[in-house]
Scaffold this motif. Structure first.
Motif, PDB file in Angstrom:
ATOM      1  N   HIS A  61       0.814  -1.210   0.000  1.00 47.18           N
ATOM      2  CA  HIS A  61       0.000   0.000   0.000  1.00 47.18           C
ATOM      3  C   HIS A  61       0.858   1.275   0.000  1.00 47.18           C
ATOM      4  O   HIS A  61       0.718   2.110  -0.880  1.00 47.18           O
ATOM      5  CB  HIS A  61      -0.963   0.018   1.193  1.00 47.18           C
ATOM      6  CG  HIS A  61      -2.190  -0.826   0.959  1.00 47.18           C
ATOM      7  ND1 HIS A  61      -2.789  -0.950  -0.271  1.00 47.18           N
ATOM      8  CD2 HIS A  61      -2.933  -1.577   1.808  1.00 47.18           C
ATOM      9  CE1 HIS A  61      -3.841  -1.748  -0.175  1.00 47.18           C
ATOM     10  NE2 HIS A  61      -3.958  -2.147   1.074  1.00 47.18           N
ATOM     11  N   GLY A  83     -10.694   6.902  -7.720  1.00 44.10           N
ATOM     12  CA  GLY A  83     -10.915   5.597  -7.085  1.00 44.10           C
ATOM     13  C   GLY A  83      -9.917   5.363  -5.968  1.00 44.10           C
ATOM     14  O   GLY A  83      -9.202   4.370  -5.941  1.00 44.10           O
ATOM     15  N   GLY A  85     -10.209   4.510  -2.895  1.00 37.43           N
ATOM     16  CA  GLY A  85     -10.419   3.378  -1.979  1.00 37.43           C
ATOM     17  C   GLY A  85     -10.192   3.793  -0.532  1.00 37.43           C
ATOM     18  O   GLY A  85     -10.894   4.637   0.007  1.00 37.43           O
ATOM     19  N   PRO A  89      -3.444   5.619  -4.076  1.00 35.15           N
ATOM     20  CA  PRO A  89      -2.187   6.199  -3.612  1.00 35.15           C
ATOM     21  C   PRO A  89      -2.313   7.636  -3.094  1.00 35.15           C
ATOM     22  O   PRO A  89      -1.315   8.241  -2.725  1.00 35.15           O
ATOM     23  CB  PRO A  89      -1.313   6.177  -4.869  1.00 35.15           C
ATOM     24  CG  PRO A  89      -2.284   6.390  -5.989  1.00 35.15           C
ATOM     25  CD  PRO A  89      -3.548   5.683  -5.561  1.00 35.15           C
ATOM     26  N   ASP A 105     -13.904   8.902  -4.789  1.00 29.18           N
ATOM     27  CA  ASP A 105     -14.323   7.512  -4.916  1.00 29.18           C
ATOM     28  C   ASP A 105     -15.841   7.489  -5.061  1.00 29.18           C
ATOM     29  O   ASP A 105     -16.544   8.328  -4.500  1.00 29.18           O
ATOM     30  CB  ASP A 105     -13.889   6.670  -3.709  1.00 29.18           C
ATOM     31  CG  ASP A 105     -13.855   5.183  -4.065  1.00 29.18           C
ATOM     32  OD1 ASP A 105     -12.756   4.639  -4.284  1.00 29.18           O
ATOM     33  OD2 ASP A 105     -14.948   4.575  -4.169  1.00 29.18           O
ATOM     34  N   ARG A 132     -18.254  10.129  -8.864  1.00 33.72           N
ATOM     35  CA  ARG A 132     -17.617   9.352  -9.932  1.00 33.72           C
ATOM     36  C   ARG A 132     -16.775  10.295 -10.797  1.00 33.72           C
ATOM     37  O   ARG A 132     -17.105  11.480 -10.952  1.00 33.72           O
ATOM     38  CB  ARG A 132     -18.677   8.666 -10.798  1.00 33.72           C
ATOM     39  CG  ARG A 132     -19.389   7.509 -10.099  1.00 33.72           C
ATOM     40  CD  ARG A 132     -20.272   6.787 -11.077  1.00 33.72           C
ATOM     41  NE  ARG A 132     -19.506   6.158 -12.151  1.00 33.72           N
ATOM     42  CZ  ARG A 132     -19.101   4.886 -12.146  1.00 33.72           C
ATOM     43  NH1 ARG A 132     -19.391   4.102 -11.129  1.00 33.72           N
ATOM     44  NH2 ARG A 132     -18.424   4.391 -13.164  1.00 33.72           N
ATOM     45  N   ALA A 151      -5.097   0.538  -9.801  1.00 34.99           N
ATOM     46  CA  ALA A 151      -5.971  -0.635  -9.694  1.00 34.99           C
ATOM     47  C   ALA A 151      -7.452  -0.270  -9.681  1.00 34.99           C
ATOM     48  O   ALA A 151      -8.204  -0.712  -8.817  1.00 34.99           O
ATOM     49  CB  ALA A 151      -5.607  -1.431  -8.434  1.00 34.99           C
TER      50      ALA A 151
HETATM   51  N1  SAH Z   1      -6.906   2.977  -5.591  1.00 32.23           N
HETATM   52  C1  SAH Z   1      -7.216   2.121  -4.460  1.00 32.23           C
HETATM   53  C2  SAH Z   1      -8.567   1.412  -4.583  1.00 32.23           C
HETATM   54  C3  SAH Z   1      -8.736   0.455  -5.711  1.00 32.23           C
HETATM   55  S1  SAH Z   1     -10.342  -0.332  -5.712  1.00 32.23           S
HETATM   56  C4  SAH Z   1      -6.080   1.160  -4.236  1.00 32.23           C
HETATM   57  O1  SAH Z   1      -5.247   1.005  -5.116  1.00 32.23           O
HETATM   58  O2  SAH Z   1      -6.008   0.550  -3.161  1.00 32.23           O
HETATM   59  C5  SAH Z   1     -11.146   0.675  -6.948  1.00 32.23           C
HETATM   60  C6  SAH Z   1     -11.899   1.838  -6.384  1.00 32.23           C
HETATM   61  O3  SAH Z   1     -12.301   2.658  -7.464  1.00 32.23           O
HETATM   62  C7  SAH Z   1     -13.180   1.449  -5.643  1.00 32.23           C
HETATM   63  O4  SAH Z   1     -13.151   1.986  -4.356  1.00 32.23           O
HETATM   64  C8  SAH Z   1     -14.314   2.032  -6.511  1.00 32.23           C
HETATM   65  O5  SAH Z   1     -15.375   2.533  -5.717  1.00 32.23           O
HETATM   66  C9  SAH Z   1     -13.597   3.170  -7.241  1.00 32.23           C
HETATM   67  N2  SAH Z   1     -14.142   3.523  -8.556  1.00 32.23           N
HETATM   68  C10 SAH Z   1     -14.375   2.689  -9.614  1.00 32.23           C
HETATM   69  N3  SAH Z   1     -14.847   3.380 -10.673  1.00 32.23           N
HETATM   70  C11 SAH Z   1     -14.908   4.695 -10.290  1.00 32.23           C
HETATM   71  C12 SAH Z   1     -15.325   5.911 -10.955  1.00 32.23           C
HETATM   72  N4  SAH Z   1     -15.779   5.905 -12.201  1.00 32.23           N
HETATM   73  N5  SAH Z   1     -15.232   7.075 -10.254  1.00 32.23           N
HETATM   74  C13 SAH Z   1     -14.797   7.081  -8.969  1.00 32.23           C
HETATM   75  N6  SAH Z   1     -14.397   5.969  -8.305  1.00 32.23           N
HETATM   76  C14 SAH Z   1     -14.456   4.785  -8.955  1.00 32.23           C
END
Ligand code: SAH
Length: 241
Positions: A61, A83, A85, A89, A105, A132, A151
């Protein structure tokens, strides 16, 4: 974390970051570890991550996040983490760069958790938004010097999300475990439609044999050939390439 453990984790983090060319101050490393301990704590109630072993999480992480600082153009003032999460990062990068960070997110409970981490850490350069990417592009077009996504989705989907959000000349940092040739080719093709030029594709190994990572960099060099953003879900379910 106990004080002794804390010291050990601090030196692990500093060493692993240096091995990938990232120098951190002890204060920065300590703030990143505090974020991680908050994630592990909240994860007992809210599902944020499946990686809960501290030593493993430091690499998978924190180090995997801060290493992306290498790809920030010098002088970048702002970045968006699509995204985020549990704040990866985005939070380690906000600590490491000091740039103005926007972490978004689509999931509300994740944003609530990340907002609580930001408050607890006193990170004044971080804003958390439950939205989004496609919706943010409508309210803040061409706003960010850098967009990062780790990811989150297929390469072509991320490229399409990032294009309308990047300022002209801005860079997308797309990070994933592995990007197969077909996925990379599709991302590059989507970039051609969206006004993003692929600058590089790099792979490297994480410390302690904890896996291979791929980073693709795209630069916003022109205008998209289609109207962006498309409706919510289109980039994900009907990618451009
Ligand atoms: N970047 C983090 C989380 C990865 S999981 C890590 O690397 O640990 C992917 C995340 O992206 C999820 O929490 C999901 O809710 C978010 N996500 C997916 N599509 C999205 C979008 N169009 N806009 C905003 N968030 C999104």
């Amino acid at each position: 974390m106990e004080a002794l453990e804390q010291n050990l984790y601090l030196s692990h983090l500093l060493e692993e970051a240096v091995s990938l060319g990232i120098g951190l101050s002890e204060d920065q490393a300590a703030a990143m570890l505090k974020h991680l301990s908050l994630v592990i704590e909240v994860n007992k109630r809210v599902n944020l991550t499946r990686i809960t072993d501290v030593d493993e999480a430091i690499t998978l992480h924190i180090v995997d996040s801060v290493v992306l600082r290498r790809y920030f153009p010098s002088g970048a003032q702002s970045f968006l983490d699509i995204g985020t999460g549990a704040g990866f990062p985005g939070i380690p990068l906000a600590i490491a760069t000091g740039a103005k960070a926007t972490l978004i997110d689509a999931t509300r409970k994740k944003c609530d958790a990340v907002a609580s981490f930001v408050a607890e850490l006193g990170l004044e350069n971080c804003t958390v938004i439950n939205m989004r990417a496609e919706e943010l592009a409508k309210v803040s077009p061409a706003f960010f010097d850098v967009v990062v996504a780790r990811a989150v989705a297929a390469g072509a989907t991320i490229v399409e999300y990032a294009a309308p959000l990047l300022a002209q000349g801005g860079q997308l940092i797309l990070a994933k475990g592995r990007i197969a040739d077909e996925e990379a080719a599709a991302a590059i093709k989507a970039g051609e439609i969206c006004g993003l030029e692929n600058v590089s594709r790099e792979t490297f190994d994480l410390p302690k044999d904890r896996g291979m990572r791929t980073v693709m960099i795209f630069k916003k060099v022109g205008e998209p050939k289609i109207k962006l953003p498309r409706n919510v879900g289109m980039a994900q379910h009907h990618p451009l390439a």
